[in-house]
Design an enzyme around this catalytic site. Structure first.
Site, PDB file in Angstrom:
ATOM      1  N   ASP A  39      32.782 -37.582   6.572  1.00  0.00           N
ATOM      2  CA  ASP A  39      33.193 -38.960   6.330  1.00  0.00           C
ATOM      3  C   ASP A  39      33.527 -39.167   4.856  1.00  0.00           C
ATOM      4  OD1 ASP A  39      32.944 -39.712   8.936  1.00  0.00           O
ATOM      5  OD2 ASP A  39      30.995 -40.670   8.718  1.00  0.00           O
ATOM      6  N   LYS A  61      36.628 -42.921   8.065  1.00  0.00           N
ATOM      7  CA  LYS A  61      37.217 -44.205   8.462  1.00  0.00           C
ATOM      8  C   LYS A  61      37.082 -45.163   7.289  1.00  0.00           C
ATOM      9  CE  LYS A  61      36.853 -45.546  12.669  1.00  0.00           C
ATOM     10  NZ  LYS A  61      36.416 -46.016  13.986  1.00  0.00           N
ATOM     11  N   MET A 174      28.063 -52.527   4.194  1.00  0.00           N
ATOM     12  CA  MET A 174      29.500 -52.839   4.259  1.00  0.00           C
ATOM     13  C   MET A 174      29.729 -54.351   4.306  1.00  0.00           C
ATOM     14  SD  MET A 174      30.532 -49.873   7.039  1.00  0.00           S
ATOM     15  CE  MET A 174      29.091 -50.241   8.073  1.00  0.00           C
TER      16      MET A 174
END
Length: 308
Positions: A39, A61, A174
């Site tokens: 990632d 992502k 996030m």
């Protein structure tokens, strides 16, 4: 490998970034991997524990952007397992905390592919360590809730703030982009001006810690150049007791260590412990994917070579 047989997939937590916070199990699996799918939040140095001749594949992502879809990641993972004995699917932090690990487990189970989940230190723990406090504190915060500010398909959902309202700690992964909505949601329930800290790139040499209250944190945030940086928001009374560390020596420069590979890796670990960022030198003998990652890091930072 016999026809129609798969290797084993290890869903590994790479921790928050500091290689000294990588578990021994995770490091051994990276060192023995035949291929790694990683990632975007994985520290590139941690990928340098891999054998120089293996392929490393970026399947990261990016929040709020059109990027590789989870179904495509699952397919790449399955393809890797069909060709290799030991596949490492490397995720930042802990794969079981907002790491979509269940979706990948289901894809592996469907094809009867052997797998193992390997926990890692989550970024909330690293952020708390950076501020020299615990996420819980007797008589101040008796519990903590992990939530996410990024929902599937970027839907404008609310987070669960019940722990915060009941004098606990709220850690929002996030959540920086949705901070205005989070603050608005809190104000619907209370006028209390909660302390808040936002920790960007927790545990890394270029970590940034911003503290304030929900009444002024947005104004403070506008004064920082943090666009695109991964950050975690910690909200609650424990932040009043924080004493943020000054870890970094230079946020703009990293060291490139040249020499015997094992000695260079150990030197980098020591440099990280001292508050510096670094990589070991990568030359043309490495797999092209590792060369590409190395070159991309050199473009991001000024660098200075250290020869052992």
């Amino acid at each position: 490998m016999p026809l129609n047989r798969y290797g084993t997939v290890y869903l590994v937590g790479a921790g928050p970034g500091d290689p000294n916070l990588l578990t021994k199990r995770a490091q051994r699996l990276i060192e023995n991997a035949d291929i790694i799918l990683y990632d975007r939040l994985v520290n590139p140095f941690i990928l340098q524990y891999a054998k120089p001749d293996i392929e490393i594949i970026d399947v990261g992502k990016k929040p709020y952007t059109k990027h590789i879809q989870q179904e495509a990641i699952n397919q790449k993972m399955i393809e890797a397992a069909s060709k290799h004995h030991h596949v490492v699917r490397l995720k930042g932090g802990d794969p079981a905390i907002f790491g979509r690990v269940q979706e990948e487990v289901e894809a592996l189970v469907e094809l009867n592919i052997n797998f193992e989940i390997v926990p890692g230190i989550t970024s909330a723990s690293a952020a708390a360590q950076s501020m020299n406090l615990g996420l819980t504190m007797r008589s101040i915060a008796k519990n903590v809730t992990f939530s996410t500010g990024h929902f599937k398909d970027s839907k404008d959902n609310d987070i669960d703030i019940s722990t915060l309202i009941n004098k606990g700690t709220l850690a929002v992964y996030m959540g920086v982009k949705r901070l205005p909505r989070i603050i608005s949601q809190i104000r619907q329930y209370t006028s209390y001006d909660y302390p808040i800290a936002i920790v960007f790139r927790a545990s890394l040499f270029d970590e940034q810690v911003l503290t304030g209250n929900i009444s002024n944190i947005e104004q403070k945030l506008n004064q920082y150049k943090v666009e695109g940086l991964p950050g975690i928001c910690i909200i609650g009374d424990i932040i009043s007791y924080s004493q943020p560390q000054i870890k970094t020596k230079n946020k703009e420069k990293i060291y490139i260590v040249k020499g015997d590979r094992n000695q260079a890796l150990e030197k980098c670990e020591l440099l990280y412990e001292q508050g510096y960022g670094c990589m070991i030198e990568v030359d043309e003998t490495y797999h092209y994917s590792q060369q590409a990652l190395y070159k991309s890091v050199l473009k991001q930072y000024t660098h200075q070579f250290i020869e052992l």
